[in-house]
Write a protein that holds these residues in place. Structure first.
Motif, PDB file in Angstrom:
ATOM      1  N   ASP A  93       2.152  13.101   1.450  1.00  0.00           N
ATOM      2  CA  ASP A  93       2.310  12.460   0.149  1.00  0.00           C
ATOM      3  C   ASP A  93       2.505  10.955   0.318  1.00  0.00           C
ATOM      4  O   ASP A  93       3.262  10.501   1.182  1.00  0.00           O
ATOM      5  CB  ASP A  93       3.509  13.038  -0.601  1.00  0.00           C
ATOM      6  N   SER A  94       1.827  10.167  -0.522  1.00  0.00           N
ATOM      7  CA  SER A  94       1.949   8.716  -0.459  1.00  0.00           C
ATOM      8  C   SER A  94       3.267   8.247  -1.053  1.00  0.00           C
ATOM      9  O   SER A  94       3.776   8.844  -2.012  1.00  0.00           O
ATOM     10  CB  SER A  94       0.784   8.053  -1.197  1.00  0.00           C
ATOM     11  N   VAL A  95       3.808   7.192  -0.487  1.00  0.00           N
ATOM     12  CA  VAL A  95       5.035   6.577  -0.989  1.00  0.00           C
ATOM     13  C   VAL A  95       4.855   5.064  -0.963  1.00  0.00           C
ATOM     14  O   VAL A  95       3.997   4.528  -0.253  1.00  0.00           O
ATOM     15  CB  VAL A  95       6.273   6.964  -0.148  1.00  0.00           C
ATOM     16  N   TYR A  96       5.671   4.364  -1.747  1.00  0.00           N
ATOM     17  CA  TYR A  96       5.686   2.912  -1.691  1.00  0.00           C
ATOM     18  C   TYR A  96       6.542   2.468  -0.496  1.00  0.00           C
ATOM     19  O   TYR A  96       7.446   3.193  -0.054  1.00  0.00           O
ATOM     20  CB  TYR A  96       6.266   2.321  -2.973  1.00  0.00           C
ATOM     21  N   ALA A  97       6.249   1.268  -0.006  1.00  0.00           N
ATOM     22  CA  ALA A  97       7.029   0.723   1.102  1.00  0.00           C
ATOM     23  C   ALA A  97       7.028  -0.799   1.014  1.00  0.00           C
ATOM     24  O   ALA A  97       6.067  -1.407   0.517  1.00  0.00           O
ATOM     25  CB  ALA A  97       6.462   1.170   2.448  1.00  0.00           C
ATOM     26  N   LEU A  98       8.104  -1.405   1.494  1.00  0.00           N
ATOM     27  CA  LEU A  98       8.204  -2.855   1.601  1.00  0.00           C
ATOM     28  C   LEU A  98       7.861  -3.238   3.032  1.00  0.00           C
ATOM     29  O   LEU A  98       8.543  -2.831   3.979  1.00  0.00           O
ATOM     30  CB  LEU A  98       9.614  -3.324   1.251  1.00  0.00           C
ATOM     31  N   PRO A 119      -2.193  -2.253  -1.523  1.00  0.00           N
ATOM     32  CA  PRO A 119      -1.184  -3.257  -1.902  1.00  0.00           C
ATOM     33  C   PRO A 119      -0.876  -3.228  -3.390  1.00  0.00           C
ATOM     34  O   PRO A 119      -1.719  -2.846  -4.203  1.00  0.00           O
ATOM     35  CB  PRO A 119      -1.845  -4.572  -1.503  1.00  0.00           C
ATOM     36  N   SER A 120       0.325  -3.632  -3.734  1.00  0.00           N
ATOM     37  CA  SER A 120       0.755  -3.759  -5.123  1.00  0.00           C
ATOM     38  C   SER A 120       1.105  -5.205  -5.445  1.00  0.00           C
ATOM     39  O   SER A 120       0.772  -5.715  -6.512  1.00  0.00           O
ATOM     40  CB  SER A 120       1.962  -2.856  -5.385  1.00  0.00           C
ATOM     41  N   SER A 121       1.789  -5.861  -4.519  1.00  0.00           N
ATOM     42  CA  SER A 121       2.167  -7.262  -4.687  1.00  0.00           C
ATOM     43  C   SER A 121       2.529  -7.829  -3.330  1.00  0.00           C
ATOM     44  O   SER A 121       2.740  -7.092  -2.366  1.00  0.00           O
ATOM     45  CB  SER A 121       3.341  -7.409  -5.668  1.00  0.00           C
ATOM     46  N   VAL A 208       4.377  -5.274  -0.898  1.00  0.00           N
ATOM     47  CA  VAL A 208       4.695  -3.926  -1.358  1.00  0.00           C
ATOM     48  C   VAL A 208       3.396  -3.130  -1.330  1.00  0.00           C
ATOM     49  O   VAL A 208       2.393  -3.556  -1.916  1.00  0.00           O
ATOM     50  CB  VAL A 208       5.291  -3.932  -2.781  1.00  0.00           C
ATOM     51  N   VAL A 209       3.408  -2.000  -0.630  1.00  0.00           N
ATOM     52  CA  VAL A 209       2.190  -1.220  -0.458  1.00  0.00           C
ATOM     53  C   VAL A 209       2.451   0.243  -0.800  1.00  0.00           C
ATOM     54  O   VAL A 209       3.599   0.669  -0.966  1.00  0.00           O
ATOM     55  CB  VAL A 209       1.649  -1.329   0.976  1.00  0.00           C
ATOM     56  N   TYR A 210       1.362   1.013  -0.864  1.00  0.00           N
ATOM     57  CA  TYR A 210       1.443   2.435  -1.210  1.00  0.00           C
ATOM     58  C   TYR A 210       0.511   3.188  -0.270  1.00  0.00           C
ATOM     59  O   TYR A 210      -0.656   2.818  -0.102  1.00  0.00           O
ATOM     60  CB  TYR A 210       1.015   2.632  -2.661  1.00  0.00           C
TER      61      TYR A 210
END
Length: 270
Positions: A93-98, A119-121, A208-210
């Motif tokens: 399962d994918s999760v967000y990470a810094l 990427p998200s930001s 911030v990535v996913y």
């Protein structure tokens, strides 16, 4: 200490910067707190958290998740705890990470580092010597394209900020010398930031990535990556405060020590 409820791509208006610099000069303070993600997006960094875990803040604002390392906390301890959390992830399962970097990266260096992570930001600052420059969060679903667009917009805003300081200076003939010095320094720093962003500088220090655990581990294994901090309890991105460590800080997170007013940076053409 109050938290902005929404992460923004802009710093407080120029007048806010002026007041901050005047206050600093008046009391002879020579640092800005590393409010990162800032006195703006940066006001997000005004909220601190324990370096080894994610925690909640003011219940009146709802559930707010803080991810990163707080001022005064051990950066090596944060890096190790991030490694432990990443190693403990199971499944697909994918999760967000810094993702925190070991150095400031240019936009065209991001894709090779982030790989298949979405990427998200990203977080950026112009690393001027002995100067606490603005910490900005830039929306970036496509790299490097979105980062370049956001840097161009930031450069334009910085030019306006520099002009604002110069306008204040022209009206400050009867103001104390230390106040006029604040305006001069503010214009110089903003001009330097504008030039750097216009040239698509090596200024990005976190993202911030996913992605699934295997992808995040691949990102963690690259030499440009300092830490990949998985956000396993994320509920809402707009209620998450990110506090990535700056590349130049290797032991304890803290403020950037500033030089005396008027010597923080070299002037650039306006």
């Amino acid at each position: 200490m109050k938290l902005l409820q929404h992460l923004d791509q802009r710093l407080l208006p120029p007048v806010g910067n002026v007041l901050a610099r005047i206050f600093r000069g008046a009391v002879r303070l020579r640092v800005f707190t590393t409010v990162v993600a800032v006195v703006a997006v940066t006001a997000t960094l005004l909220v601190l958290h324990d370096a080894n875990q994610h925690s909640r803040s003011d219940p009146s604002l709802g559930d707010v998740l803080r991810v990163g390392v707080s001022e005064g906390a051990s950066i090596p301890a944060y890096v190790q705890s991030s490694k432990d959390e990443l190693a403990a992830l199971t499944g697909d399962d994918s999760v967000y990470a810094l993702v925190s970097f070991t150095a400031y990266l240019a936009p065209d260096r991001l894709a090779p580092v982030l790989g298949d992570a979405a990427p998200s930001s990203v977080f950026a600052r112009v690393p001027l010597p002995a100067t606490q420059t603005e910490l900005v969060r830039l929306g970036a679903y496509r790299v490097p394209d979105d980062v370049i667009i956001a840097m161009d917009a930031t450069a334009q805003r910085k030019l306006q900020e520099a002009q604002h300081y110069r306008d204040l200076l022209t009206k400050a003939g009867d103001r104390p010398a230390d106040v006029r010095s604040v305006y001069v320094t503010g214009a110089i720093v903003a001009d330097n930031e504008a030039t750097a962003y216009r040239e698509h500088c090596s200024c990005v220090y976190a993202a911030v990535v996913y992605g699934p655990p295997a992808v995040l581990r691949a990102v963690a294994g690259r030499p440009e990556t300092r830490a990949v901090d998985p956000i396993i309890d994320l509920r809402r991105l707009d209620r998450t405060v990110f506090l990535p460590p700056l590349p130049e800080q290797t032991t304890v997170a803290g403020p950037i020590m500033e030089a005396s007013a008027g010597t923080t940076a070299s002037p650039t053409p306006s």
